[in-house]
Design an enzyme around this catalytic site. Structure first.
Site, PDB file in Angstrom:
ATOM      1  CG  HIS A  75     -23.772  -7.687  12.207  1.00 43.36           C
ATOM      2  ND1 HIS A  75     -24.165  -6.413  12.561  1.00 43.36           N
ATOM      3  CD2 HIS A  75     -24.147  -7.835  10.905  1.00 43.36           C
ATOM      4  CE1 HIS A  75     -24.732  -5.819  11.524  1.00 43.36           C
ATOM      5  NE2 HIS A  75     -24.746  -6.667  10.498  1.00 43.36           N
ATOM      6  CG  ASP A  77     -21.119  -4.538  14.652  1.00 43.46           C
ATOM      7  OD1 ASP A  77     -21.572  -5.647  14.315  1.00 43.46           O
ATOM      8  OD2 ASP A  77     -20.295  -3.907  13.952  1.00 43.46           O
ATOM      9  CD  GLU A 139     -21.193  -7.235   8.997  1.00 39.79           C
ATOM     10  OE1 GLU A 139     -21.189  -7.612   7.817  1.00 39.79           O
ATOM     11  OE2 GLU A 139     -21.631  -6.116   9.340  1.00 39.79           O
TER      12      GLU A 139
HETATM   13 ZN   LIG Z   1     -25.340  -6.114   8.593  1.00 36.58          ZN
END
Ligand SMILES: [Zn+2]
Length: 386
Positions: A75, A77, A139
């Protein structure tokens, strides 16, 4: 062109402030154009409002094949740094000794940096199977992005033999985690002056009954199981973590809102647990409220859900990652990841990545250089095995 190494990629990735509340498009578009520079066409799958995107790219097999192979997933973010005491700018990767400090250095731009750094090597390898990169958004706020990407891949009939989610595990193999299910509940009663209590329907008091019922369910699971002793907390948990209601000390509140979550063991159905909550609402709480006020309502909406993960020990990806890391331990962790989503889509998945979860989300988050190097060796050998 000269391609970045892992350290340079990590510098680049950390410099994009991809806190989940922000767009991640600048980072994603940067990666997309870098990949295009080495002949890899990456596809973006945008969020419904277009402000964020997942990136999916396939490094085809030697014969051009794009089906099968292994997905490397991360992810993009990161969690906020608000109010945290950092010793250096969180969005400037800073080396002190053997550690690289920066927001996301560990969770989980370190893994993405290593995967990207190795792309030219991956492309040069005579692989019989493809390798795929899957970078998601959002996420950290409940796995909102990955389902958009996975749905698109499933719809077009893409097949994968396995997936490695590179969340920080200190390069150990994590084979299971709990599911996370978050709900928002709004209890609608009726307002009245508190001197005329029987004319109102007190939303806070009825919300309290439901919260206590959720607590009772939690105590039941703690006392009676099911249990899985490989987890720190070896049973399913439920908890209410936010509540808001009331406008004045002398007014019966007509609205109370609260959020609750449960974290289910892999073997336990999240739908079944939620049904226990709904059953109490419909058979007991709501009838009771409606005796006070016909228009009483209790609305419960799902906010986020990430399925539990339980990797099959005999899956090829589990055995491969175990062999490459020489880790035969049974590790089941408390935190959720996107791995359960890949698993749910029929893609055997394990979690293995650089850095320790101990450093994730904290001020002065860091990853050790040795962890990045271990991840490089791991991904290089994983790709060679294809
Ligand atoms: Zn993580």
């Amino acid at each position: 062109m000269t391609w970045h190494n892992s350290l340079q990629w990590l510098q680049t990735l950390v410099a994009f402030d991809t806190t989940s509340r922000n767009s991640n498009l600048a980072l994603i578009e940067h990666v997309q154009s870098a990949l295009a520079g080495v002949g890899v066409q990456a596809e973006l799958m945008h969020s419904p409002d277009g402000s964020k995107a997942n990136l999916f790219a396939t490094l085809p097999a030697q014969d051009g094949g794009v089906q099968g192979g292994v997905v490397l997933s991360g992810h993009t973010d990161v969690v906020p740094v608000d109010g945290q005491p950092w010793s250096s700018d969180p969005f400037t990767l800073t080396q002190r000794g053997e550690r690289l400090y920066g927001r996301g250095s560990c969770d989980m731009k370190g893994f993405i940096a290593v995967a990207l750094a190795l792309v030219p090597e991956f492309l040069a390898m005579p692989r019989r199977q493809p390798l795929h990169l899957a970078l998601s958004y959002d996420e950290e706020v409940g796995c909102m992005g990955a389902p958009v990407m996975i749905d698109a891949l499933v719809r077009r009939g893409a097949r994968f033999d396995g997936c490695v989610v590179g969340e920080p595990t200190s390069m150990q193999v994590v084979v299971a985690h709990k599911g996370i299910n978050l709900y928002r509940c709004r209890v609608h009663g009726r307002a009245a002056h508190s001197s005329l209590t029987p004319r109102g329907s007190n939303a806070i008091e009825h919300a309290a009954r439901l919260i206590c019922h959720i607590r009772d369910l939690a105590e039941h699971f703690a006392a009676h199981g099911p249990y899985d002793e490989f987890f720190d907390v070896p049973f399913t948990t439920l908890t209410t973590n936010e509540i808001r209601g009331g406008i004045a000390v002398n007014t019966i509140p007509d609205l109370c809102e609260f959020s609750y979550e449960f974290r289910n063991l892999p073997g336990m159905s999240a739908q079944w647990i939620q049904a226990q909550v709904q059953e109490y609402v419909h058979s007991q709480l709501l009838p009771r409220m409606r005796r006070e006020h016909e228009g009483a309502r209790i609305d419960i909406e799902p906010v986020a859900a990430a399925p539990a993960l339980e990797a099959a020990e005999d899956a090829a990806i589990t055995q491969l990652v175990r062999a490459l890391t020489a880790d035969q331990g049974t590790r089941k962790v408390a935190y959720g990841t996107e791995a359960g989503l890949f698993q749910q889509a029929g893609i055997p998945t394990v979690v293995c990545g650089p850095g320790s979860i101990e450093q994730a989300h904290k001020p002065d988050e860091y990853v050790e250089l040795a962890q990045l190097q271990a991840c490089e060796r791991f991904l290089r050998r994983l790709a060679q095995s294809l």
